[in-house]
Each structure stands twice: as structure tokens, then as C-alpha cells.
Design a protein around this motif. Structure first.
Motif, PDB file in Angstrom:
ATOM      1  N   PHE A 148      -1.402  -7.340  -6.036  1.00 17.01           N
ATOM      2  CA  PHE A 148      -2.860  -7.097  -5.535  1.00 17.01           C
ATOM      3  C   PHE A 148      -3.855  -8.235  -6.151  1.00 17.01           C
ATOM      4  O   PHE A 148      -3.667  -8.560  -7.280  1.00 17.01           O
ATOM      5  N   TRP A 164       0.828  -1.297  -0.063  1.00 14.64           N
ATOM      6  CA  TRP A 164      -0.038   0.443   0.008  1.00 14.64           C
ATOM      7  C   TRP A 164       0.854   1.161   0.114  1.00 14.64           C
ATOM      8  O   TRP A 164       0.535   2.266  -0.581  1.00 14.64           O
ATOM      9  N   HIS A 219      -9.144  -6.853  -4.108  1.00 17.25           N
ATOM     10  CA  HIS A 219      -8.377  -5.493  -3.663  1.00 17.25           C
ATOM     11  C   HIS A 219      -8.329  -4.796  -4.832  1.00 17.25           C
ATOM     12  O   HIS A 219      -7.917  -3.477  -4.821  1.00 17.25           O
ATOM     13  N   ALA A 266      -7.566  -0.642  -4.996  1.00 21.82           N
ATOM     14  CA  ALA A 266      -5.994  -0.463  -5.324  1.00 21.82           C
ATOM     15  C   ALA A 266      -5.874   0.598  -6.581  1.00 21.82           C
ATOM     16  O   ALA A 266      -5.283   1.563  -6.451  1.00 21.82           O
TER      17      ALA A 266
END
Length: 441
Positions: free
Chosen positions: A137, A17, A141, A145
Motif C-alpha cells: 500500500f 484489500w 492508502h 489500510a
């Protein structure tokens, strides 16, 4: 198609992240540098210094996109085989220097050359970023993202327009280019420190080359999904690039705002699409996590975004300044529903992971073409019609085409095929089902 349902844990992605935030900031800087010219083109001193007509302004706005488009495939090929870190680093440094150098040029030819160089080097951003996101990812997600990443592309012009306008008004257009180009270089420090090479060993490099070669350019170009993605990218990009290149001039010349106020309303429009893009990606992810089909959910959000964006025509047709500004901001904001979901769908969900870079490069050709066509065609339409109504009517038509393409062409059965028969059968997401099934060869 290589997919997963959790955030991948692999070397170089211990803090995915945080790296995603860096990628988003890199995208933001790229958009600040590519759109800074738009504010300069609304400045009478800049226009008079170079003796520009409306057609000249259109061609200058479009110059960036021609080299940006030409370099998409080469950049996609590079990141599929050699990773993200160093190609991104070199290109980033070059475009920042070229942006700063724009403030030093005195001839139209040199100005054009700087725009072409910025376009060529910024071409690495999208293939490299989606390659990294695809590797780190999982499906549940990806929407969020991609939404967070895409915020950089929306807040870039949102922040860049008022800052560029302020710098021009209080200093000069030359100082504006120098400042925006040099300040961006600070980004390289955390990038070089935190991001590792994607393929640090010779063995992994050989494996990466083999995987990338398992999906050929022929297979990519024969996929209706890829063509649907190209159509969507063009239609989406036509509107957003119009706003990046012509919105400041439209607000000044047709709606009577000052340059600084035009920058403020440009900020509202792009802040709106950035926030809506993040919300749309997050909302789609949550629905998918509850067992609903990923393709169907993301297609619904994309269609809603395209249809909502059509309200731009209401702003063009009204005589009220307040109504025009309202629809101007709202239409681009609603388009944000399509942003993350279209990107996730066309570049990740329906694409084999080993070919994300190359496929993204192919699809970005359409995005680049949209930028070039939007900038130059809008300038010509403004020249022949004398106002901005006709350029906005063209936007309306393209948004309808994008909604139709989403429904018709983006179907899992038409995804690019893996040509390496030795490779295991990839799992694919079938429309109408919330689970992955194995494709039969």
C-alpha cells in the motif's frame, strides 16, 4: 525511505484489500484468544478454582505480554528475511492450540505456561502484518489500510468479551477456552489458499536479506522517531491493555454490573475505538491526498486521540453509574483517532520500507511492556488502594506523555538512516511540505 502513492501491484498481492481483511481477521482472532482470560478472571468459579488474589490476577494477565515482548525482535527479523505467510501460519496454529489447551489445565503453573506460549507465538502478528501492508500500500492508502487492519485488534476484545462471558455463564470457563481456541483454526484455510510467499525464489530471498541488512539495529535504536514511537506505543497500549485485562472486573466489582453486562459495555468501548480508528485513518488519508503534509496531518490526529482519551479520568471520578459508563466508552473511542495514524506514522510513513519488520518489532517491545506493566501495576494499585480510581489516574498521566512525545520526537529528520551506501537515496517526507524530497547522504 521507499514509498509509493498507489497500491502496489506485485506477485502475491493481486487482491490486497482481501488479504488485508484476512490480516485484520487474524488480528481479531489473536485478541480474542489473548483477552479471553480477562472474562475468566471476572468469573468467581475460575478465581476459586485456582485460588487467585488480585495480585495473582494481575500477574496472570501480564504473563502473556512478557513472552510477547521478548519475541517481537526475533519475529521482526524473521519476516524481514523470510516473508509473512509461513511464519504466520505456524505461529497461528500453535497459539490456537494453546488457547484450547487452557481449558484443560488444572494447575496454576500449567495455566501460566499456556499464557506464555500464546504470547510468544502471537508476537508474529504485528511485524508480519505491517511488513505486508508496507509492501502493498502507498502513502495515500496507508491510513485507511492500517485503520481497517487495526479494527481487528479492537473488535477482537469487543466481540470476544461478550462471547466469552456468555460461554462462561451458560457453559463453563473450560468450554470457553476450548471453543475460542479451536474455532479460530478455520481462518487458516483461506490464508493458506490465497496468500503467496513474499520471497518465492532464492534470488529474491537474497535481495530481501540485503535490503533488510541495510538498516542496522544500531541505526534504528539511535533514531528519536523510533523512541518516540516506542513511547507512543507504550502510552497508547497502557490504556487499551488496561481495558482488555481489567475492564470486565472493574465493571463487575466497582460499578456493580453482571458479567454479561460488563461484556456488553466492553463491546461498546472497543467497537467505538475500532470505528473511530477507521474514520481517523480515512480522514487523514483524504486530507493528505489534497496535498497536505502526511507527517503533520497524522501527528494532529494522534495528539487529538491522546487528549480525548484523557476523559477516562472523568469516568473514574464520578459517582453516577451512567456517567461512568458514558466516559468509559467515549474515552476509549476518542483514542481511536490516534490508532491508525500513530501506527502509520511510526511503523510506515517515517520508516524505511526495508526495515519495517525489525523496526516494528523494536517498537512492539514497548507495546508488550505496556501490556505487562498495565496488567500487573493495575492489580497492585487495586490491591493497595481498594478501588480502581488510582489505576485510571495513571492512565491519564501516560496519555499526556504520549501527546507530548508525538509533538516533540516524531520528526522526519530523525527517521532511521539507511546504512548501505550503495543503495539509492530514499525519498523522505519533510514536515511542513506535502511532497517527497530526496535525502542527501
Amino acid at each position: 525511505m521507499e514509498t509509493s502513492t498507489v497500491v502496489a501491484k506485485k506477485p502475491g498481492a493481486a487482491y490486497p484489500w482481501i488479504i488485508l481483511a484476512l490480516l485484520s481477521m487474524g488480528l481479531l482472532i489473536s485478541f480474542v484468544d489473548r483477552t479471553s482470560l480477562s472474562s475468566a478472571l471476572a468469573d468467581k468459579h475460575f478465581v476459586s478454582d485456582f485460588g487467585l488474589t488480585s495480585v495473582d490476577r494481575g500477574w496472570l494477565n501480564s504473563a502473556f505480554f512478557w513472552t510477547y515482548g521478548l519475541m517481537q525482535l526475533p519475529m521482526g527479523w524473521v519476516v524481514d528475511r523470510y516473508g509473512v505467510k509461513w511464519p504466520y501460519t505456524v505461529c497461528f496454529a500453535i497459539w490456537c492450540v494453546a488457547t484450547a489447551a487452557t481449558g484443560l489445565v488444572t494447575a496454576l503453573g500449567a495455566l501460566l505456561l499456556m499464557r506464555l506460549l500464546i504470547g510468544a507465538t502471537e508476537a508474529v502478528v504485528i511485524p508480519a502484518s505491517y511488513r505486508w501492508i508496507g509492501n502493498n500500500f502507498g502513502e495515500n492508502h496507508k491510513g485507511f489500510a492500517v485503520g481497517l487492519f487495526a479494527m481487528g485488534g479492537k473488535f477482537g476484545p469487543a466481540i470476544g468479551a461478550p462471547i466469552a462471558a456468555w460461554l462462561i455463564v451458560n457453559y463453563s470457563w473450560k468450554f470457553m477456552f476450548l471453543a475460542t481456541g479451536l474455532v479460530g483454526m478455520v481462518w487458516l484455510m483461506p490464508w493458506l489458499f490465497m496468500v503467496k510467499n513474499d520471497f518465492p525464489s532464492r534470488e529474491e530471498l537474497a535481495t530481501a536479506k540485503r535490503k533488510a541488512s541495510s538498516v542496522t539495529l544500531k541505526n534504528i535504536l539511535s533514531s528519536p522517531v523510533v523512541w518516540g514511537g516506542m513511547i507512543n506505543n507504550f502510552c497508547y497500549g497502557y490504556f487499551t491493555f488496561y481495558c482488555m485485562t481489567w475492564m470486565p472486573a472493574y465493571l463487575v466489582e466497582q460499578r456493580g454490573l453482571s458479567l454479561q453486562k460488563s461484556g456488553l459495555f466492553t463491546f461498546f468501548s472497543f467497537a467505538g475505538i475500532a470505528l473511530m480508528a477507521t474514520f481517523g485513518g480515512w480522514a487523514a488519508d483524504r486530507i493528505i491526498a489534497r496535498g497536505h503534509n502526511a507527517v503533520t496531518v497524522r501527528k494532529a490526529f494522534v495528539v487529538a486521540g491522546f487528549i480525548g482519551g484523557c476523559t477516562v479520568l472523568l469516568g473514574a471520578l464520578t459517582d453516577s453509574l451512567q456517567a461512568a459508563l458514558f466516559w468509559n466508552v467515549l474515552s476509549l473511542s476518542i483514542l481511536g483517532l490516534a490508532t491508525a495514524n500513530n501506527l502509520a506514522l511510526c511503523k510506515l510513513t517515517l520508516i524505511p520500507k526495508q526495515a519495517i519488520g525489525l523496526t516494528t518489532g523494536v517498537q512492539q517491545l514497548a507495546t508488550s511492556l505496556a501490556g505487562g506493566v498495565s496488567a500487573s501495576l493495575s492489580g497492585w494499585l487495586l490491591h493497595v488502594s481498594g478501588n480502581y480510581d488510582l489505576p485510571m489516574m495513571v492512565i491519564f498521566v501516560f496519555l499526556l506523555i504520549g501527546a507530548t512525545s508525538t509533538v516533540v520526537l516524531l520528526q522526519p529528520k530523525w527517521a532511521p538512516k539507511v546504512s548501505d551506501e550503495a543503495a539509492p537515496s530514499p525519498p523522505v517526507i519533510t514536515e511542513g511540505s506535502g511532497i517527497a524530497k530526496t535525502a542527501a547522504h
